[in-house]
Write a protein that holds these residues in place. Structure first.
Motif, PDB file in Angstrom:
ATOM      1  N   SER A  93     -14.123 -10.950  -9.428  1.00 18.35           N
ATOM      2  CA  SER A  93     -13.303 -11.455  -8.324  1.00 18.35           C
ATOM      3  C   SER A  93     -12.650 -12.792  -8.625  1.00 18.35           C
ATOM      4  CB  SER A  93     -14.136 -11.576  -7.048  1.00 18.35           C
ATOM      5  OG  SER A  93     -15.162 -12.546  -7.209  1.00 18.35           O
ATOM      6  N   THR A  94     -13.072 -13.458  -9.700  1.00 17.30           N
ATOM      7  CA  THR A  94     -12.449 -14.735 -10.054  1.00 17.30           C
ATOM      8  C   THR A  94     -11.154 -14.550 -10.834  1.00 17.30           C
ATOM      9  OG1 THR A  94     -13.654 -14.977 -12.153  1.00 17.30           O
ATOM     10  CG2 THR A  94     -14.710 -15.848 -10.159  1.00 17.30           C
ATOM     11  N   TRP A  95     -10.837 -13.276 -11.218  1.00 14.17           N
ATOM     12  CA  TRP A  95      -9.580 -13.108 -11.952  1.00 14.17           C
ATOM     13  C   TRP A  95      -8.761 -11.893 -11.550  1.00 14.17           C
ATOM     14  CZ3 TRP A  95      -9.030  -9.811 -16.610  1.00 14.17           C
ATOM     15  CH2 TRP A  95     -10.185  -9.105 -16.949  1.00 14.17           C
ATOM     16  N   VAL A 141     -23.567 -20.017 -13.034  1.00 10.59           N
ATOM     17  CA  VAL A 141     -22.116 -19.908 -12.951  1.00 10.59           C
ATOM     18  C   VAL A 141     -21.652 -18.604 -13.582  1.00 10.59           C
ATOM     19  CG1 VAL A 141     -19.938 -20.945 -13.702  1.00 10.59           C
ATOM     20  CG2 VAL A 141     -21.820 -22.399 -12.931  1.00 10.59           C
ATOM     21  N   GLY A 142     -20.712 -17.933 -12.919  1.00  7.35           N
ATOM     22  CA  GLY A 142     -20.150 -16.708 -13.461  1.00  7.35           C
ATOM     23  C   GLY A 142     -18.674 -16.620 -13.171  1.00  7.35           C
ATOM     24  N   GLY A 143     -17.980 -15.855 -13.998  1.00  5.12           N
ATOM     25  CA  GLY A 143     -16.564 -15.640 -13.770  1.00  5.12           C
ATOM     26  C   GLY A 143     -15.701 -16.392 -14.753  1.00  5.12           C
ATOM     27  N   TRP A 144     -14.467 -16.671 -14.342  1.00  3.50           N
ATOM     28  CA  TRP A 144     -13.455 -17.261 -15.212  1.00  3.50           C
ATOM     29  C   TRP A 144     -13.795 -18.708 -15.536  1.00  3.50           C
ATOM     30  CZ3 TRP A 144      -8.956 -14.690 -16.899  1.00  3.50           C
ATOM     31  CH2 TRP A 144      -8.046 -15.480 -17.609  1.00  3.50           C
ATOM     32  N   GLN A 145     -13.788 -19.033 -16.834  1.00  5.72           N
ATOM     33  CA  GLN A 145     -14.007 -20.409 -17.249  1.00  5.72           C
ATOM     34  C   GLN A 145     -12.963 -20.780 -18.298  1.00  5.72           C
ATOM     35  OE1 GLN A 145     -17.994 -22.087 -17.262  1.00  5.72           O
ATOM     36  NE2 GLN A 145     -18.841 -20.007 -17.226  1.00  5.72           N
ATOM     37  N   ARG A 146     -12.334 -21.895 -18.066  1.00  2.00           N
ATOM     38  CA  ARG A 146     -11.286 -22.371 -18.964  1.00  2.00           C
ATOM     39  C   ARG A 146     -11.901 -23.040 -20.186  1.00  2.00           C
ATOM     40  NH1 ARG A 146      -6.482 -26.532 -17.034  1.00  2.00           N
ATOM     41  NH2 ARG A 146      -5.184 -26.393 -18.929  1.00  2.00           N
ATOM     42  N   VAL A 186       0.872  -1.167   0.000  1.00  2.00           N
ATOM     43  CA  VAL A 186       0.000   0.000   0.000  1.00  2.00           C
ATOM     44  C   VAL A 186       0.912   1.220   0.000  1.00  2.00           C
ATOM     45  CG1 VAL A 186      -1.785   1.294   1.228  1.00  2.00           C
ATOM     46  CG2 VAL A 186      -1.859  -1.213   1.207  1.00  2.00           C
ATOM     47  N   ASP A 187       0.828   2.004  -1.051  1.00  2.00           N
ATOM     48  CA  ASP A 187       1.719   3.163  -1.238  1.00  2.00           C
ATOM     49  C   ASP A 187       3.187   2.760  -1.110  1.00  2.00           C
ATOM     50  OD1 ASP A 187      -0.377   4.850  -1.753  1.00  2.00           O
ATOM     51  OD2 ASP A 187      -0.553   5.537   0.316  1.00  2.00           O
ATOM     52  N   GLY A 188       3.526   1.602  -1.666  1.00  2.00           N
ATOM     53  CA  GLY A 188       4.894   1.142  -1.696  1.00  2.00           C
ATOM     54  C   GLY A 188       5.384   0.466  -0.441  1.00  2.00           C
ATOM     55  N   GLN A 189       4.586   0.460   0.608  1.00  2.00           N
ATOM     56  CA  GLN A 189       4.972  -0.168   1.870  1.00  2.00           C
ATOM     57  C   GLN A 189       4.308  -1.541   1.988  1.00  2.00           C
ATOM     58  OE1 GLN A 189       7.222   1.407   4.047  1.00  2.00           O
ATOM     59  NE2 GLN A 189       7.354   2.764   2.254  1.00  2.00           N
ATOM     60  N   ALA A 190       5.089  -2.510   2.485  1.00  2.00           N
ATOM     61  CA  ALA A 190       4.548  -3.860   2.629  1.00  2.00           C
ATOM     62  C   ALA A 190       3.312  -3.851   3.518  1.00  2.00           C
ATOM     63  CB  ALA A 190       5.605  -4.789   3.203  1.00  2.00           C
ATOM     64  N   ALA A 191       2.275  -4.544   3.071  1.00  2.00           N
ATOM     65  CA  ALA A 191       1.038  -4.686   3.839  1.00  2.00           C
ATOM     66  C   ALA A 191       0.833  -6.148   4.167  1.00  2.00           C
ATOM     67  CB  ALA A 191      -0.141  -4.146   3.046  1.00  2.00           C
ATOM     68  N   THR A 192       0.062  -6.395   5.215  1.00  3.72           N
ATOM     69  CA  THR A 192      -0.269  -7.772   5.558  1.00  3.72           C
ATOM     70  C   THR A 192      -1.652  -8.098   5.034  1.00  3.72           C
ATOM     71  OG1 THR A 192      -1.155  -7.127   7.713  1.00  3.72           O
ATOM     72  CG2 THR A 192       1.176  -7.745   7.604  1.00  3.72           C
ATOM     73  N   GLY A 193      -1.911  -9.368   4.901  1.00  5.23           N
ATOM     74  CA  GLY A 193      -3.196  -9.778   4.369  1.00  5.23           C
ATOM     75  C   GLY A 193      -3.523 -11.194   4.762  1.00  5.23           C
ATOM     76  N   ARG A 194      -4.781 -11.511   4.696  1.00  7.74           N
ATOM     77  CA  ARG A 194      -5.215 -12.880   5.002  1.00  7.74           C
ATOM     78  C   ARG A 194      -6.469 -13.177   4.193  1.00  7.74           C
ATOM     79  NH1 ARG A 194      -9.685 -12.533   8.336  1.00  7.74           N
ATOM     80  NH2 ARG A 194      -9.876 -10.613   9.567  1.00  7.74           N
ATOM     81  N   ALA A 195      -6.736 -14.447   4.015  1.00  2.32           N
ATOM     82  CA  ALA A 195      -7.924 -14.878   3.288  1.00  2.32           C
ATOM     83  C   ALA A 195      -9.097 -15.041   4.236  1.00  2.32           C
ATOM     84  CB  ALA A 195      -7.662 -16.199   2.591  1.00  2.32           C
ATOM     85  N   ASP A 196     -10.262 -14.634   3.786  1.00  2.00           N
ATOM     86  CA  ASP A 196     -11.501 -14.850   4.529  1.00  2.00           C
ATOM     87  C   ASP A 196     -12.573 -15.201   3.506  1.00  2.00           C
ATOM     88  OD1 ASP A 196     -13.617 -14.967   6.220  1.00  2.00           O
ATOM     89  OD2 ASP A 196     -13.595 -12.846   6.782  1.00  2.00           O
ATOM     90  N   LYS A 197     -12.722 -16.496   3.251  1.00  2.00           N
ATOM     91  CA  LYS A 197     -13.597 -16.985   2.188  1.00  2.00           C
ATOM     92  C   LYS A 197     -13.150 -16.368   0.861  1.00  2.00           C
ATOM     93  CE  LYS A 197     -17.454 -17.836   5.318  1.00  2.00           C
ATOM     94  NZ  LYS A 197     -18.874 -17.553   5.651  1.00  2.00           N
ATOM     95  N   ASN A 198     -14.016 -15.619   0.179  1.00  2.00           N
ATOM     96  CA  ASN A 198     -13.659 -15.022  -1.111  1.00  2.00           C
ATOM     97  C   ASN A 198     -13.171 -13.589  -0.965  1.00  2.00           C
ATOM     98  OD1 ASN A 198     -14.317 -17.350  -2.465  1.00  2.00           O
ATOM     99  ND2 ASN A 198     -16.388 -16.683  -2.967  1.00  2.00           N
TER     100      ASN A 198
END
Length: 466
Positions: free
Chosen positions: A169-171, A149-154, A101-113
């Protein structure tokens, strides 16, 4: 919501404590708090996020059709709308490896999607900031039990990203709700000989080491579900119309002069017809893409470049569906939804555009289309509040078009056709609600239309023929 694959971020933990303030004036009392994990839409409360407003997305991605792997980075420019300790981005089935964020390392975690991001310092309300997310994985679509179904499909030779009400949000990491429109730039690198078509104006193509980068830019704000990329073996025809680039792509699996190609070749003609009724075309590029895939039994108004399932062109050209999706460029894209409940503003006007086009080419009058639809119609579902599971039902499309025609008959052609232009002009590149449309119709006509709209939008019994 579909379950998300695990998402990890190097060094990403979140202890829930607000970070230190970032450049806050000493005299200002700050109260940092997390942004909401949803935009608060009555139909889809978890869609989108709160606490910030996105200005633009800039994606630099690489996709390998052989492995199905997508990798790259998303640069997101935004402004805090509150004193923000952390914020969410929607991201499904993909793994972030680094966030700044603005060039500074940020932390993050997953919460479902969701990707929950905690910057090194709190973001003061009104402050612009830039987020860069590096991520990768094998994208997967999202499955809404009621809406499909919506989003990215191969695909066998590539992939496509497409869907409503959610797809983006799928891509890429995104504030995935139409109330937060943003500009969009895409640089998609694919193997040489594979095409990658996106939204907006085509840019420079670079080839190196057996890979080609295709660039697309949409400079007008766009709802996230309207972002698309279509990758595969396509005949891409680039020309100009009204001084703007037109890009039409038809898969090599279909005849070069078949019904699909002939239908999309009328894009400029149909857009001009609609511009005479809705006002100037609102974007910097025209075009369309056909997908020859049985999973796509619909068309979608992806901004400046609608995508059409080949189901519409199996036996003959179908310019009527082109009229529908092009009408959305005004009603649905340039003027976007503020909340999903009001989807009739998109589909009712686009379906009515079909009727206007059919009248123009001598197939049937708008009145005849209204009469055929009115006879035997089931009025149990209200157009103005169909429910989340009926976003794409007859109450929204066909009854929505009847509302538009009934409004025309009620206020007269002069006021009606003035409204068709004034409403998209007043809300160009922005969002609107049913209440905005009602107010505009009353201004255009000088009439109190409260009872009219209450009956036609929310009544559950047949409305009197106007």
């Amino acid at each position: 919501m579909a379950v998300a694959a695990a998402l990890t971020v190097a060094g990403c933990t979140d202890d829930g404590e607000p970070p230190a303030a970032a450049s806050a004036p000493p005299s200002v009392a700050l109260s940092f708090a997390p942004g909401a994990a949803g935009a608060g839409d009555p139909y889809f409360p978890a869609y989108g996020n709160g606490g910030y407003d996105v200005a633009g997305y800039d994606l630099k991605l690489r996709y390998d059709p052989a492995s199905g792997r997508l990798e790259g980075s998303a640069t997101i420019t935004a402004t805090a709308t509150q004193d923000l300790s952390r914020f969410n981005l929607d991201l499904a089935h993909l793994t972030a490896s680094r966030i700044t964020v603005d060039g500074q390392a940020a932390t993050g975690r997953a919460d479902k999607n969701e990707l929950v991001v905690t910057p090194a310092a709190g973001l003061v309300k009104g402050r612009a900031f830039t987020v860069v997310v590096e991520y990768a994985g094998k994208p997967q679509p999202l499955n809404n039990e009621a809406l499909g179904v919506g989003g990215w499909q191969r695909t066998r030779d590539g992939a496509f990203a497409l869907g409503q009400p959610e797809s983006a949000s799928t891509w890429f990491p995104v504030n995935d709700h139409p109330s937060d429109k943003a500009t969009f730039a895409l640089a998609m690198t694919v193997p040489d000989g594979v095409e990658a078509i996106g939204n907006g104006v085509p840019g420079r193509k670079d080839t190196a080491g057996g890979w080609t980068t295709w660039r697309w830019t949409e400079t007008k704000p766009m709802a996230s579900y309207l972002a698309t990329v279509v990758i595969g073996q396509y005949r891409v025809k680039t020309s100009t119309h009204a001084g703007k680039p037109m890009v039409i792509a038809v898969p090599e699996s279909l005849p070069a002069t078949g019904p699909a190609a002939r239908s999309l070749d009328r894009t400029g003609e149909i857009a001009d017809f609609l511009a005479a009724r809705f006002g100037p075309y609102p974007f910097d590029a025209y075009g369309g893409v056909v997908i020859d895939d049985n999973r796509v039994g619909y068309a979608l108004e992806t901004q400046s470049r609608p995508v059409y399932g080949n189901v519409f062109f199996r036996t003959r050209p179908n310019p009527t569906v082109v009229a529908h999706e092009l009408a959305h460029q005004w009603y649905g894209d340039s003027v976007a939804l503020e909340r999903w409940q009001d989807i009739w503003l998109n589909e009712g006007f686009a379906t009515y555009a079909e009727w206007l086009w059919q009248e123009h080419v001598g197939e049937q009058t708008a009145q005849q289309a209204f009469d055929r639809t009115y006879r035997g119609f089931d009025w149990q579902v209200p157009t103005g509040d169909p429910g989340a599971e009926r976003l794409f039902g007859a109450a929204v499309y066909q009854r929505g078009a009847m509302v538009v025609h009934a409004l025309r008959r009620t206020i007269g052609d002069e006021a009606f056709f003035a409204l068709l232009k004034e409403f998209p002009a007043a809300h160009r590149d922005a969002n609107a609600t049913t209440e905005d449309l009602i107010a505009a119709a009353e201004r255009a006509s000088g009439k109190d239309l409260g009872d009219f709209f209450e009956g036609w939008l929310f009544g559950r019994t047949p409305q009197p023929r106007p």
